[in-house]
Structures are given as structure tokens and as C-alpha cells.
Design an enzyme around this catalytic site. Sequence first.
Site, PDB file in Angstrom:
ATOM      1  CE1 TYR A  17      -3.983  -6.067   3.602  1.00 20.91           C
ATOM      2  CE2 TYR A  17      -3.621  -7.730   1.903  1.00 20.91           C
ATOM      3  CZ  TYR A  17      -3.631  -7.361   3.240  1.00 20.91           C
ATOM      4  OH  TYR A  17      -3.308  -8.269   4.206  1.00 20.91           O
ATOM      5  NE  ARG A  44      -7.912 -11.416   0.011  1.00 20.30           N
ATOM      6  CZ  ARG A  44      -6.850 -10.742  -0.375  1.00 20.30           C
ATOM      7  NH1 ARG A  44      -6.739 -10.325  -1.609  1.00 20.30           N
ATOM      8  NH2 ARG A  44      -5.890 -10.470   0.482  1.00 20.30           N
ATOM      9  CB  THR A  94       0.752  -6.444 -10.814  1.00 23.04           C
ATOM     10  OG1 THR A  94       0.803  -5.435  -9.771  1.00 23.04           O
ATOM     11  CG2 THR A  94      -0.488  -6.236 -11.635  1.00 23.04           C
ATOM     12  CB  SER A 133      -3.209  -3.648 -10.956  1.00 24.03           C
ATOM     13  OG  SER A 133      -4.292  -4.500 -10.762  1.00 24.03           O
ATOM     14  CB  THR A 134       1.104  -0.822  -9.330  1.00 21.00           C
ATOM     15  OG1 THR A 134       0.431  -0.151  -8.263  1.00 21.00           O
ATOM     16  CG2 THR A 134       2.366  -0.079  -9.707  1.00 21.00           C
ATOM     17  CB  ALA A 166      -0.342   4.243   2.768  1.00 19.36           C
ATOM     18  CB  ALA A 225       4.315   7.815  -6.535  1.00 18.48           C
ATOM     19  CG  PHE A 228      10.652  10.197  -6.154  1.00 14.37           C
ATOM     20  CD1 PHE A 228      10.873   9.579  -7.381  1.00 14.37           C
ATOM     21  CD2 PHE A 228      11.126  11.480  -5.969  1.00 14.37           C
ATOM     22  CE1 PHE A 228      11.564  10.238  -8.396  1.00 14.37           C
ATOM     23  CE2 PHE A 228      11.820  12.149  -6.977  1.00 14.37           C
ATOM     24  CZ  PHE A 228      12.036  11.527  -8.196  1.00 14.37           C
ATOM     25  CB  CYS A 278       3.663  -1.464  -3.279  1.00 12.37           C
ATOM     26  SG  CYS A 278       1.968  -2.067  -3.379  1.00 12.37           S
TER      27      CYS A 278
END
Length: 463
Positions: A17, A44, A94, A133-134, A166, A225, A228, A278
Site C-alpha cells: 500500500y 503482487r 512491520t 516503513s514505520t 492515508a 503522528a 495523535f 497502522c
Amino acid sequence: MSPSTFQKNILCIGAGYVGGPTMAMIAAKCPQYKITVVDINPDRIAAWQTDHLPIYEPGLLEIVKQARGRNLFFSTEINRHIQEADIIFVSVNTPTKTFGEGAGKTADLQYWEKTARDILKASDSDKIIVEKSTLPVRTAAALERILHSNEKGIHFDIISNPEFLAEGTAVNDLLSPDRVLIGSRETEHGLKARQEIVDIYANWVPRERIITSNIWSSELSKLVANAFLAQRISSINSISALCEKTEASVGEVAYAIGQDSRIGSKFLNASVGFGGSCFKKDILNLVYIAESYGLFEVAEYWEQVVRMNEYQEHRFVRTMIAALFNTVSTKRIALFGFAFKADTGDTREAPAIYITRKLVEERAQVVISDPQAIANAKNDLADILSEVSFQQDPYLAAREAHAIAVLTEWNLYKTLDYRRIFQSMLKPAFIFDGRNILDRELLYKIGFNVYSIGRPPLTHFQD
Ligand SMILES: NC(=O)c1ccc[n+]([C@@H]2O[C@H](COP(=O)([O-])OP(=O)(O)OC[C@H]3O[C@@H](n4cnc5c(N)ncnc54)[C@H](O)[C@@H]3O)[C@@H](O)[C@H]2O)c1
């Protein structure tokens, strides 16, 4: 431009994504770079080469088509492309770790570490490695240790460039981001590498929206982020419960507070709860990091955001069961929407998963409708497939149902002919609007008993 004249060879590992749309945008905006996206999942990669992309995202196909075959390529030949690349974005998943130490909270970095080792093995020249990645704050330190364990004399610079897109609005978010964040080591080498990544985005993002920072601030900012954003949803959802008791309307409260410019009006829609891959995983990751530094009050504070979300999902089901005379056994219930939000087929952590399972446990006959997410819903419910059914057409899903629950805010559901739907349902007919998108007064007039989030119900029953 022939492949040999490209200014830079950019590789992205992970065609999901984030990796797919981000690289498509860079390729579309920067024909001077060659962009290759690789993945271990051959299905994919194959899908990215067709007009049936592996993810549903409005406007994405047009962007992909602009660049595919020109300077955007998809491949499963990971090692060869690592070797050729100057810059490698890593956008593998992740997820939350499900085993061992930190299970249920910390990030499972096995895919990341495997990627780092693949990079180490296949490289024979200096490279910039970009964390897309986060990741938990301070991952770059571990990554540096792995990559610099090479005896080939190769230098790797690690950059943190978290993604803020998003799902559902990815194309616009990438085209016109509020900000791009690029963090690096503040050494001469690190600053030079940072500038190379700034230069990529500067092809279409105004320079003042490209923020640079030290690498740890950048890694941590992404988790913060999401924490929040989710906190705003949990905050308004907590107030929705209070509104239902006091006859205040959560929409009116949200509007009134949102007009205060210090608060702002976005992300104040009360709902059945947030989902997506996420928010929950990133907050729990933050919680785990805080705990691991002994900051237990900080951890507890953020964990409550996730607990409030679970409470909201539970409360929604409890309201349904109570309204349906305390039993849903054998009752047909149509779910309008399964995706975690509108304009995506993604169902990861969707509230619909919990709600379906709970209703099935109560022996309801659940019928799932969604314009994009039915294939993913079938995977999510693989273990109870014989106990649920799927019906793309919402009119057929609702036929002879006792109740409808709106779980995704698809525009489609706002424009249905509810008079026709009401006529085809069993009576008394109920509608539970988990996204507050329907005209409740109109539905009530048609004859429905209407339950919204954060408003008292409108029912035709005498107390
Ligand atoms: N989905 C979002 O909205 C979003 C937004 C911002 C950031 N993020 C972050 O971006 C990262 C990726 O998220 P996503 O939603 O794109 O995940 P995803 O699961 O859709 O995609 C990840 C891809 O990486 C591939 N992969 C895993 N290990 C690999 C390996 N060793 N080599 C090659 N490919 C490998 C997987 O096959 C998969 O296709 C996550 O860290 C996520 O937190 C996601």
C-alpha cells in the site's frame, strides 16, 4: 530516455500500500530516474503489471500508467536490483509481533532485518538506504550495525523518510503532501545523503514542505503522528458515549469544539472505531518503547487510546444486541461496508472484523456487503466462512434482514433508496449507523428504528 541515461537508479523493496503508490508518484514526477519496485510476493508483482492493481486506490492506475514501462518497473529479482541501485527505499511490512518478548505490542522487525541482510549480501557499491516503513525509534542504529558489518568496504547511509499517506486518498496525499519528512545522521556523509532524498521530492513538492531533522526525530515523529490522530478519534468516541446518555449530539459538540482554531475540525467524526493496519500497531509500538525506557505513565496514557477504540467497538455490538430485544440468534443482519474506511479495499484491523465475529458468536446470520473489500473480508473470516455470507449488492444483502449496520462510510450507502430497502426488510426494521453518514430523521420517517453514534436512538417503540 534510454535506461543507461537515467540520472539515478532507485529501488523500492516492498510493493504494498505504501511502496507501490509512493514509487508510482516518484516515477510519474521524475522521468529522469529509473524506479524499480521489488517484492517477494510474485502475485503482487504480477498484478502491478496489469490494469487490476493489487490495491484499490482512487486515481492510482492513471499514475502507474503514466510511468510503467517508461521509468517504472516491477520485478521479483531482488538481488539483481539491489546491486544496481543507488538509493533503496525499504517499505516492507512491520506488523505487531505475535510471539515472544513484546508480543502484542512491539513491531515485528523480521522482514526488515531480512531485507537489511539481503541488501548487505547483494551490494557491491555504496548506497543510501531509506526507511520508508514505520519503525521503532532507534531502528536506524541497529540497521547501521548490520549493514556496516560488511568486509567489502561499502558505506551505507541510513535515511528516515516515513510515509504519511492515508489509504483512500493516497494519490492526492502523495501529489500534494502537507509535509515530507527526511531525517538523517548529522554528519557530513549523512547530510549529503539527506540532500539526495530532498532533491527527489523537490521535483514536485514545494521546498518549504520538505522538513529535515535528525534521524531519531524523524523515526519517532511517524509513531507520534499516528498516535495523535488516533487519539482524536478515541477522544471524540469517548464523548459519543456520554452524548448518548445526556441527549447532547456528538456532531454538534464536535462542530462546536472544532471551530476553535487551536483544536481544529478534522478527525472529529465519532464512529464505530478506527481501523487500518497502522494506528493500533503504531500506538502499541510507542507504548512498548515507553515501557522499555521505564516510562510507565507515558505508556499507560497512550495505551488508553487503543482501549477506548476497543470499547467503542464492543459498545456498538452491545447496543445492537440490546436493541434487537437482547437476542440476534438466527436474525439476518446486513453489514454495509467491511473495509476499515471508504475508498479502500483494505480490511486490516477493520471494526467490521470484530463486529462480525461477535454477531456470529451470538448466532446471527451475518451478510457482508462492500464494493471493494469482499475478497479481503473472506480472508479475514476464513475460519468462519460457513457461518457468514457475502452479497455485493446492498439491496439483496438487506432483503429480509432484521437489521442493517453501516460500518464503512462509502458514499454509495448515502444514496441508496432506503424506502425500497425498508419495504424488503422484516419488521420492526433497525438500522445502526456506525459512521453517522445517513439522514436519521428521514430513515425514522420511513419507519426504521435508527441508532446513531453519539445521539439518542430514534425508535417507534413506546417506553
Ligand atoms: N498502509 C498505510 O496506510 C501506511 C501508511 C504509512 C506508513 N505505512 C507503513 O509502511 C510499511 C508498509 O506498509 P504497507 O501497508 O505498504 O504493507 P504491505 O503489507 O501492503 O506491503 C509490504 C510488502 O512488503 C513485502 N515484503 C515483505 N518482506 C519482504 C522482503 N524481505 N523482500 C521483499 N519484499 C518483502 C510484502 O510481500 C508486501 O507486499 C509499514 O511499516 C507501515 O506501517 C503504511
